[in-house]
Write an enzyme that holds these catalytic residues in place. Structure first.
Site, PDB file in Angstrom:
ATOM      1  N   LEU A  78       0.801  -1.222   0.000  1.00 53.30           N
ATOM      2  CA  LEU A  78       0.000   0.000   0.000  1.00 53.30           C
ATOM      3  C   LEU A  78       0.831   1.268   0.000  1.00 53.30           C
ATOM      4  CD1 LEU A  78      -2.703  -1.128   2.574  1.00 53.30           C
ATOM      5  CD2 LEU A  78      -2.871  -1.115   0.094  1.00 53.30           C
ATOM      6  N   GLY A  79       2.002   1.245   0.585  1.00 47.48           N
ATOM      7  CA  GLY A  79       2.804   2.458   0.652  1.00 47.48           C
ATOM      8  C   GLY A  79       4.051   2.238   1.479  1.00 47.48           C
ATOM      9  N   GLY A  89       6.798   4.616   4.269  1.00 46.29           N
ATOM     10  CA  GLY A  89       7.179   5.850   4.951  1.00 46.29           C
ATOM     11  C   GLY A  89       8.565   5.733   5.532  1.00 46.29           C
ATOM     12  N   MET A 132       9.402   4.965   8.486  1.00 44.75           N
ATOM     13  CA  MET A 132       9.554   3.884   9.449  1.00 44.75           C
ATOM     14  C   MET A 132       9.509   2.510   8.799  1.00 44.75           C
ATOM     15  SD  MET A 132       7.050   3.115  12.652  1.00 44.75           S
ATOM     16  CE  MET A 132       6.781   1.430  13.180  1.00 44.75           C
ATOM     17  N   VAL A 148       3.856  -0.354   4.348  1.00 43.06           N
ATOM     18  CA  VAL A 148       2.487  -0.696   4.722  1.00 43.06           C
ATOM     19  C   VAL A 148       1.954  -1.714   3.714  1.00 43.06           C
ATOM     20  CG1 VAL A 148       0.177   0.181   5.194  1.00 43.06           C
ATOM     21  CG2 VAL A 148       2.151   1.635   5.615  1.00 43.06           C
ATOM     22  N   ASP A 175       3.188  14.631  15.748  1.00 42.34           N
ATOM     23  CA  ASP A 175       3.178  14.731  14.282  1.00 42.34           C
ATOM     24  C   ASP A 175       1.749  14.801  13.765  1.00 42.34           C
ATOM     25  OD1 ASP A 175       4.391  15.024  11.848  1.00 42.34           O
ATOM     26  OD2 ASP A 175       4.697  12.892  11.496  1.00 42.34           O
TER      27      ASP A 175
END
Length: 545
Positions: free
Chosen positions: A21-22, A24, A26, A29, A137
């Site tokens: 899905l994606g 980042g 960290m 996903v 954040d």
């Protein structure tokens, strides 16, 4: 959604992975499925930070805190394994776009939706703060819009990753334009920092722009600390609340409980709180998900494994790059016409048939190129981008070392004439002086200067690659920059001492001052004022790298 590649695992823990899905700062996903058929968003931590014992400790602590958050307005963490070879966590799979996507695509939210947004986020932050967490954040891409209300994601856990990748290098944690002034200045933060960020998010939702404008990270951070917010277009009581949230001093900001109470008093029972275009977008994503789930199951068995190597989310991915929870559509059932304005309820979780995607050919894009694409495609800077931009500001610009290098070159060129004139005229006090003898034996000056010139070129060139290399190399570069500035101060000081000792002999024999004195004097004045600060900041950079 993107198909899994050969570098992606097929299972993590007891969850079978369906799509990517994606990604980042960290980790990645994935869309996953439990053995019981529940669809989840599963985040797998990057191996580069998984090897840090300090990260694992913080990750485990904050996962436990996040699992205790079951109130309205937050996405629950369903499962996690911080002790796995590659740590991971699974969250509920919720529908709806990010606030950033909805506003940029469909425009600012209407007034009733703004009050519902404030109510939901204030109640969510109440729960986060009650659990002993500070989000740090809160930004538009960390707010999901669902039929039942806004949902806050990335609480606490995003902080664990940032403390390893960012705070260790002496940087602030947060997103430029939405972080609080105390975050921008690197001071300790508390719940009031989230209130400031909430005010910035509300201003964005009401106007379609951040309250502190755009530009570089340095410009945004300066305006955060020193300028008043631009709230043109925000009106009435709502504008006054937003202005109070954006107060520079933490003690001047309202508590989230007060914000929740005021927002609840302004809620209207108007059915669905979302604008029609956003509802249509959710329905379209729901249809796309169902079509994907209807694809035939591949014949090969999924092989359990850890997180794969780096890749990025495509421009059309449905998850925000930094989001822990994937933004995915709901089942195609219409929203209820009855809303509960005073007590937002959790978003429904999509439970879909158990199927796996067919085998697909992996993309041919190179990892470095993918990283550069990811770095340039996000509208809101990621945590890694903020870290790199912070590292490369100020002393992170090796080209500024020319302030030290230019006088060194002047000493090398003019020193030829000075040495030839001074060699026959040492001062009476300096003839037998070890310092004078050292100055006359100046073999070290040329190689030391050339090494620093080469270091300037090398560090400046590698600076352009920091977004595409591993965090370990970024920290190594930061440490090298600290050593570089210390070396500049030391070598320039040696050049000045050399000049003073040799010039003593010149003045004794020739009388007057050599023209290099007009180079040495401003260097002594300016360098004496700046070098202590440079040395302190360089040692801090070394310690934190």
């Amino acid at each position: 959604m993107r198909p899994l590649t050969e570098s992606d695992p097929r299972a993590v823990g007891s969850y079978r992975l369906l799509y990517r899905l994606g990604e980042g700062g960290m980790g990645r996903v994935y869309l996953g499925r439990s053995r019981g058929g529940r669809t989840v968003a599963l985040k797998v931590v990057h191996g580069a930070i998984a090897g840090d014992p300090g990260f694992r400790t913080r990750f485990a602590r904050e996962v436990r805190a996040a699992q205790s958050l079951r109130g309205a307005g937050t996405v629950p963490v369903l499962d996690a394994d911080p002790d796995a070879e590659v740590p991971w966590l699974a969250t509920a799979y919720v529908p709806g776009p990010a606030l950033s996507e909805a506003v940029l695509t469909h425009g600012p939210l209407p007034d009733p939706a703004l009050w519902r947004l404030l109510s939901g986020l204030a109640h969510a932050l109440e729960g986060v703060h009650r659990a002993g967490l500070v989000h740090r954040d809160v930004k538009p891409s960390n707010v999901l819009l669902s039929f039942s209300g806004p949902l806050l994601i990335d609480f606490g856990i995003a902080r664990s990753a940032d403390e390893t990748a960012l705070t260790g290098t002496g940087l602030v944690v947060g997103s430029p334009g939405f972080m609080s002034p105390e975050q921008a200045e690197g001071r300790p933060v508390g719940p009031a920092a989230d209130v400031f960020s909430l005010g910035a998010v509300l201003a964005f939702a009401a106007t379609g722009r951040g309250p502190f404008g755009g530009g570089s990270v340095a410009e945004l951070l300066y305006r955060l600390v020193h300028h008043e917010p631009d709230l043109a277009g925000v009106e009435g009581v709502f504008a006054e609340l937003v202005r109070r949230c954006l107060a520079k001093r933490p003690e001047d900001r309202p508590a989230v409980a007060e914000l929740a109470a005021v927002a609840d008093a302004h809620l209207e029972d108007t059915g669905s709180w979302l604008p029609a275009p956003v509802i249509a977008a959710i329905a379209q994503k729901s249809e796309e998900l169902l079509n994907a789930e209807a694809e035939p199951e591949p014949e090969r068995e999924p092989a359990p494994g850890g997180a794969g190597s780096g890749a990025t989310t495509s421009a059309g991915a449905t998850a925000a790059p930094d989001a822990l929870t994937a933004v995915l559509p709901p089942p195609p059932s219409p929203p209820s016409s009855q809303s509960q304005p005073h007590s937002p309820q959790p978003s429904p979780t999509a439970v879909l048939p158990t199927r796996t995607p067919p085998t697909r050919t992996p993309p041919t894009q190179e990892p470095a190129a993918e990283a550069r694409t990811r770095a340039s495609s996000s509208g809101v800077p990621s945590a890694r981008e903020v870290a790199v931009r912070g590292l490369t500001a100020g002393l992170g610009r090796p080209v500024l070392g020319l302030f030290y290098l230019v006088p060194m070159v002047a000493f090398l060129v003019g020193g030829v004439d000075l040495m030839s004139r001074a060699v026959d005229h040492p001062s009476l006090s300096g003839q037998a002086s070890g310092a004078y003898q050292w100055a006359m034996n100046d073999w070290w000056r040329v190689p030391a200067t050339l090494l620093l010139v080469a270091a300037t070129v090398g560090l400046h060139s590698y600076r352009q690659r920091l977004l595409t290399v591993s965090p370990g190399r970024v920290r190594l570069w930061s440490a090298a920059v600290g050593v570089y500035w210390i070396a500049l101060c030391a070598v320039l000081t040696l050049h000045l001492l050399w000049f003073l000792f040799v010039h003593d002999g010149y003045a004794y024999g020739e009388g007057g001052r050599h023209y290099l004195w007009w180079v040495a004097y401003p260097v002594m004045v300016l360098g004496g004022a700046l070098s202590p600060f440079v040395l302190v900041m360089s040692f801090i950079r070394l310690v934190r790298a």
